[in-house]
Write an enzyme that holds these catalytic residues in place. Structure first.
Site, PDB file in Angstrom:
ATOM      1  NE  ARG A 161      24.810 -16.354  -1.241  1.00  0.00           N
ATOM      2  CZ  ARG A 161      25.521 -15.285  -0.857  1.00  0.00           C
ATOM      3  NH1 ARG A 161      25.714 -14.278  -1.698  1.00  0.00           N
ATOM      4  NH2 ARG A 161      26.053 -15.244   0.340  1.00  0.00           N
TER       5      ARG A 161
ATOM      6  NE  ARG B  55      24.402 -22.492   3.426  1.00  0.00           N
ATOM      7  CZ  ARG B  55      25.549 -21.829   3.353  1.00  0.00           C
ATOM      8  NH1 ARG B  55      26.460 -21.962   4.266  1.00  0.00           N
ATOM      9  NH2 ARG B  55      25.748 -20.996   2.377  1.00  0.00           N
TER      10      ARG B  55
ATOM     11  NE  ARG C 203      30.957 -14.715  -0.789  1.00  0.00           N
ATOM     12  CZ  ARG C 203      30.360 -15.297   0.241  1.00  0.00           C
ATOM     13  NH1 ARG C 203      30.848 -15.172   1.465  1.00  0.00           N
ATOM     14  NH2 ARG C 203      29.280 -16.023   0.066  1.00  0.00           N
TER      15      ARG C 203
ATOM     16  NE  ARG D  94      29.911 -10.945   1.633  1.00  0.00           N
ATOM     17  CZ  ARG D  94      29.381 -12.113   1.990  1.00  0.00           C
ATOM     18  NH1 ARG D  94      29.467 -12.529   3.245  1.00  0.00           N
ATOM     19  NH2 ARG D  94      28.747 -12.847   1.110  1.00  0.00           N
TER      20      ARG D  94
ATOM     21  CE  LYS E  76      25.747 -18.198   7.629  1.00  0.00           C
ATOM     22  NZ  LYS E  76      25.043 -17.167   6.829  1.00  0.00           N
TER      23      LYS E  76
END
Ligand code: AP5
Length: 215
Positions: free
Chosen positions: A173, A88, A162, A129, A13
């Site tokens: 998550r 969300r 992160r 990431r 996203k």
């Protein structure tokens, strides 16, 4: 044009909405980025959000809804915007509908793009990431590596991992996404504005598919 990008964590996203923002000349509004900035600045909202984010849980609806309402009042949103990571929950989607019906922040959502990626792909993407501390661009150690290790190709900023990109938190998550966010697929499907886009393939291929469904 007002767009929402929907999809599980790691679907792409952020990667795609940054490209869309440049292409369509409308701002990308990422609730995750806004909350991380609040944490970095040590604001009261940042303190309230921190423990939820580290645990991979959603920040309470009232905090996020208030934050997004304030952001949508800013002048750069008048010509449209791309929502990345909001709504969300169904409660957040209903709050957004109320804001739009009241005439704030544009009048309607034009398209909701749902990027579909399977769980194991998400775990691979998020555990590799790296994000730029300065401009927010996303990289991946294998799939989209920076030209120079630990350095952003776009602005030269430092890349970091992160604190919610650890495998246990990623799986949490994903559960939160299944339970609390995936009902939005039906919510927007029933409104006739949802477009499903398969999210596996190169970043460029997926970008082209998204452009097709939003134009
Ligand atoms: P947020 O920052 O919104 O995280 P997320 O939704 O979990 O999404 P991600 O940013 O992890 O993934 P993405 O889909 O943007 O993927 P990306 O493009 O980076 O939220 C973080 C936290 O904040 C939440 O857990 C919650 O606590 C809180 N929060 C935020 N919004 C909230 C809300 N509305 N309500 C309540 N709480 C909220 O890509 C991932 C990786 O894959 C990158 O490395 C990228 O380079 C790579 N990649 C991208 N595309 C491809 C591709 N096609 N092929 C291979 N690799 C790819």
């Amino acid at each position: 044009m007002t767009l929402i990008l929907l999809g599980p964590p790691g679907a792409g996203k952020g990667t795609q909405s940054r490209r869309l923002s440049e292409n369509l000349k409308i701002p990308q509004i990422s609730t995750g980025d806004l909350l991380r900035a609040a944490r970095e600045k040590r604001t009261p909202l940042g303190f309230q959000a921190e423990s939820y984010m580290i645990a991979g849980k959603l920040v309470p609806d009232d905090l996020v809804i208030e934050m997004i309402r304030e952001r949508l009042k800013e002048a750069d949103c008048r010509g449209g915007y791309i929502l990345d990571g909001f709504p969300r929950t169904v409660a957040q989607a209903q709050a957004l509908d109320q804001t739009l019906a009241a005439g704030g922040a544009g009048s309607k959502i034009d398209r909701v793009v749902n990027i579909e990626v399977d769980r194991e792909e998400v775990v691979k993407r998020l555990s590799g990431r790296r994000q730029c501390r300065k401009c927010g661009e996303n990289f991946h150690l294998s799939f989209h590596p920076p030209r120079v290790e630990e350095v952003c190709d776009l602005c030269g900023g430092e890349l970091f991992q992160r604190d919610d990109d650890l495998e246990g938190v990623i799986r949490r998550r994903l559960e939160v996404y299944e339970n609390q966010t995936s009902p939005l697929i039906d919510y927007y499907g029933n409104k006739g504005i949802l477009a499903n886009v398969p999210g596996e393939g190169s970043i460029e291929e997926i970008f082209r598919k998204i452009l097709k469904v939003v134009s």
